[in-house]
Motif scaffolding. Sequence first.
Motif, PDB file in Angstrom:
ATOM      1  N   GLY A 122       0.811  -1.212   0.000  1.00  0.00           N
ATOM      2  CA  GLY A 122       0.000   0.000   0.000  1.00  0.00           C
ATOM      3  C   GLY A 122       0.844   1.261   0.000  1.00  0.00           C
ATOM      4  O   GLY A 122       0.422   2.299   0.513  1.00  0.00           O
ATOM      5  N   ASP A 171       1.347  -2.838  -4.417  1.00  0.00           N
ATOM      6  CA  ASP A 171       0.173  -1.964  -4.349  1.00  0.00           C
ATOM      7  C   ASP A 171      -0.724  -2.254  -5.544  1.00  0.00           C
ATOM      8  O   ASP A 171      -0.222  -2.504  -6.649  1.00  0.00           O
ATOM      9  N   ASN A 214      -2.310  -0.141  -7.132  1.00  0.00           N
ATOM     10  CA  ASN A 214      -2.144   0.980  -8.053  1.00  0.00           C
ATOM     11  C   ASN A 214      -0.661   1.279  -8.247  1.00  0.00           C
ATOM     12  O   ASN A 214      -0.123   2.228  -7.687  1.00  0.00           O
ATOM     13  N   ASP A 249      -2.528  -7.609  -5.602  1.00  0.00           N
ATOM     14  CA  ASP A 249      -3.631  -7.667  -4.640  1.00  0.00           C
ATOM     15  C   ASP A 249      -3.129  -8.482  -3.452  1.00  0.00           C
ATOM     16  O   ASP A 249      -2.861  -9.685  -3.580  1.00  0.00           O
ATOM     17  N   GLY A 251      -4.839  -1.596   2.452  1.00  0.00           N
ATOM     18  CA  GLY A 251      -6.161  -1.805   3.002  1.00  0.00           C
ATOM     19  C   GLY A 251      -7.164  -0.832   2.429  1.00  0.00           C
ATOM     20  O   GLY A 251      -6.851  -0.022   1.555  1.00  0.00           O
ATOM     21  N   TYR A 252      -8.381  -0.926   2.922  1.00  0.00           N
ATOM     22  CA  TYR A 252      -9.432  -0.002   2.497  1.00  0.00           C
ATOM     23  C   TYR A 252     -10.400   0.163   3.649  1.00  0.00           C
ATOM     24  O   TYR A 252     -10.334  -0.570   4.641  1.00  0.00           O
ATOM     25  N   TYR A 253     -11.299   1.138   3.522  1.00  0.00           N
ATOM     26  CA  TYR A 253     -12.219   1.443   4.616  1.00  0.00           C
ATOM     27  C   TYR A 253     -13.614   1.674   4.064  1.00  0.00           C
ATOM     28  O   TYR A 253     -13.784   2.302   3.005  1.00  0.00           O
ATOM     29  N   GLU A 254     -14.601   1.151   4.750  1.00  0.00           N
ATOM     30  CA  GLU A 254     -15.989   1.455   4.431  1.00  0.00           C
ATOM     31  C   GLU A 254     -16.820   1.308   5.696  1.00  0.00           C
ATOM     32  O   GLU A 254     -16.459   0.561   6.603  1.00  0.00           O
ATOM     33  N   HIS A 261      -7.213  -7.281   4.774  1.00  0.00           N
ATOM     34  CA  HIS A 261      -6.477  -6.814   5.948  1.00  0.00           C
ATOM     35  C   HIS A 261      -5.733  -7.955   6.654  1.00  0.00           C
ATOM     36  O   HIS A 261      -4.496  -7.932   6.728  1.00  0.00           O
ATOM     37  N   TYR A 314     -14.767  -3.752   9.544  1.00  0.00           N
ATOM     38  CA  TYR A 314     -13.443  -3.130   9.512  1.00  0.00           C
ATOM     39  C   TYR A 314     -12.735  -3.302  10.857  1.00  0.00           C
ATOM     40  O   TYR A 314     -11.566  -3.697  10.915  1.00  0.00           O
ATOM     41  N   LEU A 373      -8.545   7.848   1.943  1.00  0.00           N
ATOM     42  CA  LEU A 373      -9.517   6.851   2.385  1.00  0.00           C
ATOM     43  C   LEU A 373     -10.706   7.483   3.095  1.00  0.00           C
ATOM     44  O   LEU A 373     -11.791   6.901   3.130  1.00  0.00           O
TER      45      LEU A 373
END
Length: 230
Positions: A11, A35, A37, A48, A77-80, A99, A139, A176
């Motif tokens: 990341g 990453d 991206n 991934d 990671g990511y957040y929602e 995660h 999360y 994020l």
Amino acid sequence: MSEARVALVTGGASGIGAAVVTALSGRGFTVGCLDLNADGAENTIAVDVSDAEAVAEGVARLRAQLGPISAVVTCAGYYEMAPIAEISADAWRRMLRVHLGGLVNVARATLPDLIESRGSLVAVASELAVGGGEYDAHYAAAKGAIIGAVRSLAAEVADRGVRINCVAPGPTDTPLLAPDSPWRADDYLQTLPLRRLTLPPEVARCVEYLTCDATFSVGDVVNVNSGAVI
């Protein structure tokens, strides 16, 4: 650690990960990144982290390009947010795969190098793993699992000279957090002792400390959260 030091950051293309790359580069590490991206960035491979085979291949490529790895930082990671009744089974699984699975996949792929170099791994969790949060069940659960894995893995490999630790940032000023995120709202910020979000370089300084200086830290969790959890 060896003189020619190589760090792996997942990341690392943005946010906390990018700040960690800057901090470790300033301490003399050559930094490679995994990453989603990659966008042609130097020493960055599009991976991934939830894909164990892809992680192993990416680590092998970076090792071949840069040399043996002596430090690892897992930031990907990511957040929602969602009410628990609206979190689908797929959303639960994806959150855990990215995660917790990302940490485990990277640890498995890099531990031989870390054992050889008597190196360090730092995982990025979250203050939500400690304090929880409304609409954050999947999360917070995934980040809490990271803390449990870090402490268990630390006990497993400490006698081989490898230090495994964790940082748990509070809401941090990165992409994020959407502009309308409740974590950016003034009424929330006023509940924090510092009255502001955590900044990526502040988290990166703690990661740098655990990686380079805290030779006594094993299985520790450092909270970087503007006082959100005291």
